[in-house]
Design a protein around this motif. Structure first.
Motif, PDB file in Angstrom:
ATOM      1  N   VAL A 313       0.843  -1.190   0.000  1.00  0.00           N
ATOM      2  CA  VAL A 313       0.000   0.000   0.000  1.00  0.00           C
ATOM      3  C   VAL A 313       0.879   1.240   0.000  1.00  0.00           C
ATOM      4  CG1 VAL A 313      -1.697   1.334   1.321  1.00  0.00           C
ATOM      5  CG2 VAL A 313      -1.885  -1.164   1.209  1.00  0.00           C
ATOM      6  N   ALA A 314       0.521   2.199  -0.844  1.00  0.00           N
ATOM      7  CA  ALA A 314       1.202   3.495  -0.875  1.00  0.00           C
ATOM      8  C   ALA A 314       0.158   4.593  -0.802  1.00  0.00           C
ATOM      9  CB  ALA A 314       2.046   3.634  -2.137  1.00  0.00           C
ATOM     10  N   ALA A 336       1.180  -4.977  10.947  1.00  0.00           N
ATOM     11  CA  ALA A 336       2.189  -4.176  11.646  1.00  0.00           C
ATOM     12  C   ALA A 336       3.591  -4.348  11.078  1.00  0.00           C
ATOM     13  CB  ALA A 336       2.173  -4.523  13.130  1.00  0.00           C
ATOM     14  N   HIS A 337       3.886  -5.536  10.531  1.00  0.00           N
ATOM     15  CA  HIS A 337       5.252  -5.794  10.050  1.00  0.00           C
ATOM     16  C   HIS A 337       5.481  -5.254   8.636  1.00  0.00           C
ATOM     17  CE1 HIS A 337       2.837  -9.120   8.428  1.00  0.00           C
ATOM     18  NE2 HIS A 337       3.713  -9.157   7.447  1.00  0.00           N
ATOM     19  N   GLU A 338       4.425  -4.771   7.975  1.00  0.00           N
ATOM     20  CA  GLU A 338       4.578  -4.295   6.601  1.00  0.00           C
ATOM     21  C   GLU A 338       4.826  -2.793   6.564  1.00  0.00           C
ATOM     22  OE1 GLU A 338       1.479  -5.341   3.896  1.00  0.00           O
ATOM     23  OE2 GLU A 338       1.278  -7.381   4.692  1.00  0.00           O
ATOM     24  N   PRO A 339       5.704  -2.339   5.675  1.00  0.00           N
ATOM     25  CA  PRO A 339       5.882  -0.889   5.512  1.00  0.00           C
ATOM     26  C   PRO A 339       4.725  -0.280   4.748  1.00  0.00           C
ATOM     27  CG  PRO A 339       7.293  -2.074   3.975  1.00  0.00           C
ATOM     28  CD  PRO A 339       6.620  -3.116   4.822  1.00  0.00           C
ATOM     29  N   VAL A 340       4.611   1.020   4.844  1.00  0.00           N
ATOM     30  CA  VAL A 340       3.685   1.808   4.032  1.00  0.00           C
ATOM     31  C   VAL A 340       4.518   2.842   3.290  1.00  0.00           C
ATOM     32  CG1 VAL A 340       1.778   3.460   4.055  1.00  0.00           C
ATOM     33  CG2 VAL A 340       1.720   1.469   5.576  1.00  0.00           C
ATOM     34  N   ASP A 341       4.327   2.934   1.980  1.00  0.00           N
ATOM     35  CA  ASP A 341       5.090   3.889   1.168  1.00  0.00           C
ATOM     36  C   ASP A 341       4.353   5.224   1.106  1.00  0.00           C
ATOM     37  OD1 ASP A 341       6.913   1.898   0.718  1.00  0.00           O
ATOM     38  OD2 ASP A 341       6.334   1.524  -1.371  1.00  0.00           O
ATOM     39  N   LEU A 342       5.074   6.295   1.407  1.00  0.00           N
ATOM     40  CA  LEU A 342       4.549   7.653   1.324  1.00  0.00           C
ATOM     41  C   LEU A 342       5.205   8.318   0.126  1.00  0.00           C
ATOM     42  CD1 LEU A 342       4.917   8.533   5.119  1.00  0.00           C
ATOM     43  CD2 LEU A 342       2.911   7.550   3.972  1.00  0.00           C
ATOM     44  N   LEU A 343       4.438   8.521  -0.943  1.00  0.00           N
ATOM     45  CA  LEU A 343       4.980   8.978  -2.224  1.00  0.00           C
ATOM     46  C   LEU A 343       4.907  10.498  -2.296  1.00  0.00           C
ATOM     47  CD1 LEU A 343       3.218   6.329  -4.513  1.00  0.00           C
ATOM     48  CD2 LEU A 343       5.430   6.153  -3.347  1.00  0.00           C
ATOM     49  N   SER A 467       7.051  -0.751  -4.351  1.00  0.00           N
ATOM     50  CA  SER A 467       6.479  -2.010  -4.851  1.00  0.00           C
ATOM     51  C   SER A 467       4.956  -2.031  -4.732  1.00  0.00           C
ATOM     52  CB  SER A 467       7.054  -3.189  -4.049  1.00  0.00           C
ATOM     53  OG  SER A 467       6.748  -3.026  -2.662  1.00  0.00           O
ATOM     54  N   ALA A 468       4.374  -1.026  -4.102  1.00  0.00           N
ATOM     55  CA  ALA A 468       2.933  -1.031  -3.813  1.00  0.00           C
ATOM     56  C   ALA A 468       2.114  -0.976  -5.092  1.00  0.00           C
ATOM     57  CB  ALA A 468       2.580   0.144  -2.909  1.00  0.00           C
ATOM     58  N   LYS A 469       1.088  -1.813  -5.153  1.00  0.00           N
ATOM     59  CA  LYS A 469       0.173  -1.815  -6.294  1.00  0.00           C
ATOM     60  C   LYS A 469      -1.131  -1.079  -5.993  1.00  0.00           C
ATOM     61  CE  LYS A 469       2.852  -4.251  -8.911  1.00  0.00           C
ATOM     62  NZ  LYS A 469       3.589  -3.567 -10.000  1.00  0.00           N
ATOM     63  N   VAL A 470      -1.391  -0.793  -4.721  1.00  0.00           N
ATOM     64  CA  VAL A 470      -2.555  -0.016  -4.325  1.00  0.00           C
ATOM     65  C   VAL A 470      -2.078   1.359  -3.885  1.00  0.00           C
ATOM     66  CG1 VAL A 470      -4.315   0.263  -2.536  1.00  0.00           C
ATOM     67  CG2 VAL A 470      -4.056  -1.929  -3.699  1.00  0.00           C
ATOM     68  N   HIS A 525       1.012   2.614 -14.563  1.00  0.00           N
ATOM     69  CA  HIS A 525       2.131   1.933 -13.913  1.00  0.00           C
ATOM     70  C   HIS A 525       1.749   0.525 -13.441  1.00  0.00           C
ATOM     71  CE1 HIS A 525       4.318   5.685 -14.010  1.00  0.00           C
ATOM     72  NE2 HIS A 525       3.332   6.291 -13.395  1.00  0.00           N
ATOM     73  N   GLY A 526       0.602   0.022 -13.871  1.00  0.00           N
ATOM     74  CA  GLY A 526       0.161  -1.267 -13.369  1.00  0.00           C
ATOM     75  C   GLY A 526      -0.165  -1.193 -11.894  1.00  0.00           C
ATOM     76  N   LYS A 527      -0.741  -0.057 -11.481  1.00  0.00           N
ATOM     77  CA  LYS A 527      -1.137   0.164 -10.093  1.00  0.00           C
ATOM     78  C   LYS A 527      -2.577   0.653 -10.079  1.00  0.00           C
ATOM     79  CE  LYS A 527       3.625   1.273  -8.822  1.00  0.00           C
ATOM     80  NZ  LYS A 527       4.535   2.180  -8.061  1.00  0.00           N
ATOM     81  N   GLU A 528      -3.203   0.529  -8.906  1.00  0.00           N
ATOM     82  CA  GLU A 528      -4.631   0.854  -8.828  1.00  0.00           C
ATOM     83  C   GLU A 528      -4.866   2.014  -7.879  1.00  0.00           C
ATOM     84  OE1 GLU A 528      -7.816  -2.192  -8.981  1.00  0.00           O
ATOM     85  OE2 GLU A 528      -8.167  -1.587  -6.903  1.00  0.00           O
ATOM     86  N   ALA A 529      -5.553   3.050  -8.377  1.00  0.00           N
ATOM     87  CA  ALA A 529      -5.956   4.181  -7.545  1.00  0.00           C
ATOM     88  C   ALA A 529      -7.187   3.799  -6.730  1.00  0.00           C
ATOM     89  CB  ALA A 529      -6.269   5.385  -8.425  1.00  0.00           C
ATOM     90  N   ARG A 530      -7.132   4.128  -5.439  1.00  0.00           N
ATOM     91  CA  ARG A 530      -8.291   3.898  -4.580  1.00  0.00           C
ATOM     92  C   ARG A 530      -8.594   5.175  -3.807  1.00  0.00           C
ATOM     93  NH1 ARG A 530      -7.676  -2.478  -2.585  1.00  0.00           N
ATOM     94  NH2 ARG A 530      -7.795  -3.316  -4.716  1.00  0.00           N
ATOM     95  N   PHE A 531      -9.888   5.463  -3.641  1.00  0.00           N
ATOM     96  CA  PHE A 531     -10.336   6.775  -3.178  1.00  0.00           C
ATOM     97  C   PHE A 531     -11.198   6.637  -1.920  1.00  0.00           C
ATOM     98  CE2 PHE A 531     -10.296   6.512  -7.863  1.00  0.00           C
ATOM     99  CZ  PHE A 531      -9.301   7.437  -8.171  1.00  0.00           C
ATOM    100  N   PRO A 532     -10.603   6.532  -0.733  1.00  0.00           N
ATOM    101  CA  PRO A 532     -11.413   6.327   0.479  1.00  0.00           C
ATOM    102  C   PRO A 532     -12.414   7.437   0.762  1.00  0.00           C
ATOM    103  CG  PRO A 532      -9.112   5.789   0.902  1.00  0.00           C
ATOM    104  CD  PRO A 532      -9.161   6.431  -0.451  1.00  0.00           C
TER     105      PRO A 532
END
Length: 611
Positions: A313-314, A336-343, A467-470, A525-532
């Motif tokens: 997730v990014a 908890a063990h996974e990073p989150v990418d801040l772009l 590496s995030a796809k979302v 980029h082969g990634k998916e935009a999601r809009f909470p």
């Protein structure tokens, strides 16, 4: 997510594929590509379907998906709720099964109305020779159309290409006004395409007066559209906006001399009513984020076993309130063990005078950041406003959860690279939109979503690719909570009544102004935009509140706009980011300063027409 394509030919053969369109579709769906051609029983028409799948959930499922009855589904969407889909199931398969059991149009509309989540689709219903297509209520997934009258061919696609010359295609976005049905046999006999419109509707609105003019504005030349004769409608997934006015109207004078702080937000939180509103917003927004960050198997994203830096997730991240709240809520639901990418994207400022050729660092080599962070008098040429607030936001998140690995990805763009990538990619992805604003936002989002940059390690940086796809994006917050400067102008001139009209217009046009473009740009980029912020439950709750409970534009910038969201940020434990004034991406990233700074956002952008 997928790149989907359908060409309906009323002649005996299809015209030649546009290879650039095909390549763009493949970039959206790198995991599996497949084509399927069918011909009507009387040979009066033929359809070419093409789909390119980005695998996100359940078993990898090939599209176009054809059932035993000959029905064919192209699905570019996510079913987050509304129809039952388990984490192990693929929603394309679930939807195809539901549609295959439908006979009457009302049954198809019932299925589509139940879906909660973004979608664009094309569905060939063999019984009756019908072609259905459309976008979700907000238009969160792109779908374009064009009609070649000479060839007798209607084309639907997730993404097109900017072309020039005597025979250029005129692409337009399919309006998110409802779903459309084509009677293929009738179209073949007439030699032209007529669309039956099945509109989205609120119970108390007169949809025929609103929808048909909207459709006719963007209908392909040579085609026609009529409201379906049965009067059938799709059920709106959200209620109408609360348009009530306060008994005592607030003074529309903006108290610009006031200086409110984080502590002032704490005082506003003191009332029980505000506490209930904030808690409810946290509940629905947290659930919206949860739906969008969970059920992402590593096997689907080719991350097995995951490396220490591999995030699923990014977030498009400026350090502003919208992205900070998304990060804080993602922290609740990402393991908890996974990073989150801040772009965080920045466009190069003019070189500081102290910097000369001998002091520049070789590309992709560790960069010493002492000058950047240790000495405020010598700034990096990428220290744009969003970079500075992004670093401050990172520190807040680290304090909120020091155990989480936050990958703050510094994405640095030079003018040379901007011009190159605009020409090769972005001008095609933004098309058919073509304003200066579309250029600025499209380029900034494309580079941010690509996720190629650096992350800091002590006083050095190392190259890093997300590496995030979302990718979570904060779009929808400003439109619903009066975040733009034009909302202040409207409030000052017309009070709450004018502000309500402005906000209703914002949400009504978000599909054509923003969402299709952003879906095409991020999907490249082969990634998916999601809009909470555009989750149906979030919009439903915000629509239920009177406008003065969401924003108080008599208060100064940094507090009055998106007031309810700012109080939510404080309740979540965020600090100074809760009172940062709104700053548009094109200014915060400084892309607007890189080109002609005298341009207006609404001007046609000549740079997008260079092919």
């Amino acid at each position: 997510m997928c790149g989907i394509f359908c060409a309906l030919s009323l002649a005996s053969a299809h015209s030649q594929w546009n290879q650039r369109v095909y390549e763009h579709l493949k970039r959206r769906g790198p995991n599996l590509s497949q084509d399927l051609a069918i011909t009507g029983s009387d040979l009066s028409y033929c359809c070419l379907f093409s789909a390119h799948v980005l695998h996100m959930r359940g078993l990898l499922t090939a599209q176009p998906l054809q059932d035993t009855a000959g029905n064919i589904l192209l699905w570019n969407g996510e079913i987050f709720s509304g129809l039952p889909v388990t984490p192990e199931e693929n929603d394309t398969t679930v939807l195809a099964q539901r549609l295959s059991s439908c006979n009457a149009p009302s049954e198809i509309l019932t299925v589509l109305s139940a879906i909660r989540g973004p979608w664009g689709f094309v569905y060939y219903q063999k019984a009756g020779d019908y072609l259905w297509f459309g976008r979700d209520f907000f238009g969160r997934r792109s779908l374009l159309w064009t009609f070649d009258a000479e060839a007798g061919e209607l084309t639907l696609t997730s993404v097109a290409a900017h072309t020039s010359g005597p025979k250029q295609c005129v692409w337009q976005e399919v309006p998110a006004a409802g779903v459309f049905r084509v009677n293929l046999k009738t179209a073949a006999e007439a030699g032209c395409v007529a669309f039956e419109v099945y509109p989205w509707a609120h119970a108390e609105s007169d949809v025929s007066n609103d929808t048909i003019p909207q459709v006719l504005e963007s209908i392909p030349r040579g085609c026609s559209a009529v409201m379906n004769q049965s009067g059938l409608e799709l059920s709106s997934p959200v209620p109408p906006m609360n348009v009530s006015l306060p008994e005592t109207l607030n003074d529309t004078e903006i108290h610009s001399n006031s200086c409110l702080s984080v502590e002032d937000l704490e005082k506003l939180l003191g009332s029980e009513e505000k506490t209930d509103e904030v808690n409810h917003l946290i509940d629905v927004l947290s659930e919206a984020v949860r739906r969008r960050v969970q059920s992402l198997p590593f096997r689907a994203l080719n991350l097995s076993p995951p490396a220490i830096d591999c995030a699923r997730v990014a977030i498009l991240f400026s350090g502003g309130i919208d992205s900070m709240i998304l990060a804080a809520l993602a922290d609740r639901h990402v393991p908890a063990h996974e990073p989150v990418d801040l772009l965080n994207v920045a466009f190069k400022l003019q070189e500081p005078k102290k910097q000369n050729e001998s002091s520049r660092k070789p590309k992709n080599k560790p960069i010493d950041l002492k000058a950047d962070r240790g000495n405020s008098q010598v700034l990096s040429p990428f220290d744009v406003p969003d970079r500075i607030t992004g670093r401050a936001g990172l520190r807040e998140l680290q304090e909120l959860n020091p155990e989480r690995k936050w990958n703050f990805v510094e994405i640095n763009v030079t003018q040379e690279e901007l011009q190159e990538k605009r020409l090769v990619h972005v001008c095609h992805l933004v098309h058919p939109l073509d304003t200066v604003l579309d250029d600025s936002i499209g380029c900034a989002v494309w580079f941010a979503a690509r996720g190629v940059g650096f992350i800091a390690e002590g006083n050095h940086q190392r190259p890093f690719t997300s590496s995030a796809k979302v990718i979570l994006t904060g779009i929808g917050a400003d439109e619903q909570l009066a975040g733009y400067s034009r909302h202040r102008v409207r409030f000052k001139t017309s009070g709450h009544e004018g502000l309500i009209q402005e906000l209703a217009m914002e949400l009504g046009r978000i599909s054509s102004r923003n969402l299709g473009r952003d879906d095409r740009v991020i999907g490249d980029h082969g990634k998916e935009a999601r809009f909470p912020y555009l989750d149906e439950d979030v919009v439903s709750y915000l629509n239920s509140l009177p406008v003065w409970q969401k924003a108080d534009l008599s208060l100064p910038r940094g507090v009055g706009e998106k007031l309810l969201l700012r109080m939510t940020a404080r309740r979540l434990g965020l600090g100074q980011s809760a009172v940062l004034p709104k700053r548009a991406m094109q200014f915060g990233s400084r892309i607007a300063k890189m080109e002609n700074s005298r341009e207006k956002a609404s001007d046609k952008c000549t740079r997008l027409h260079i092919v």
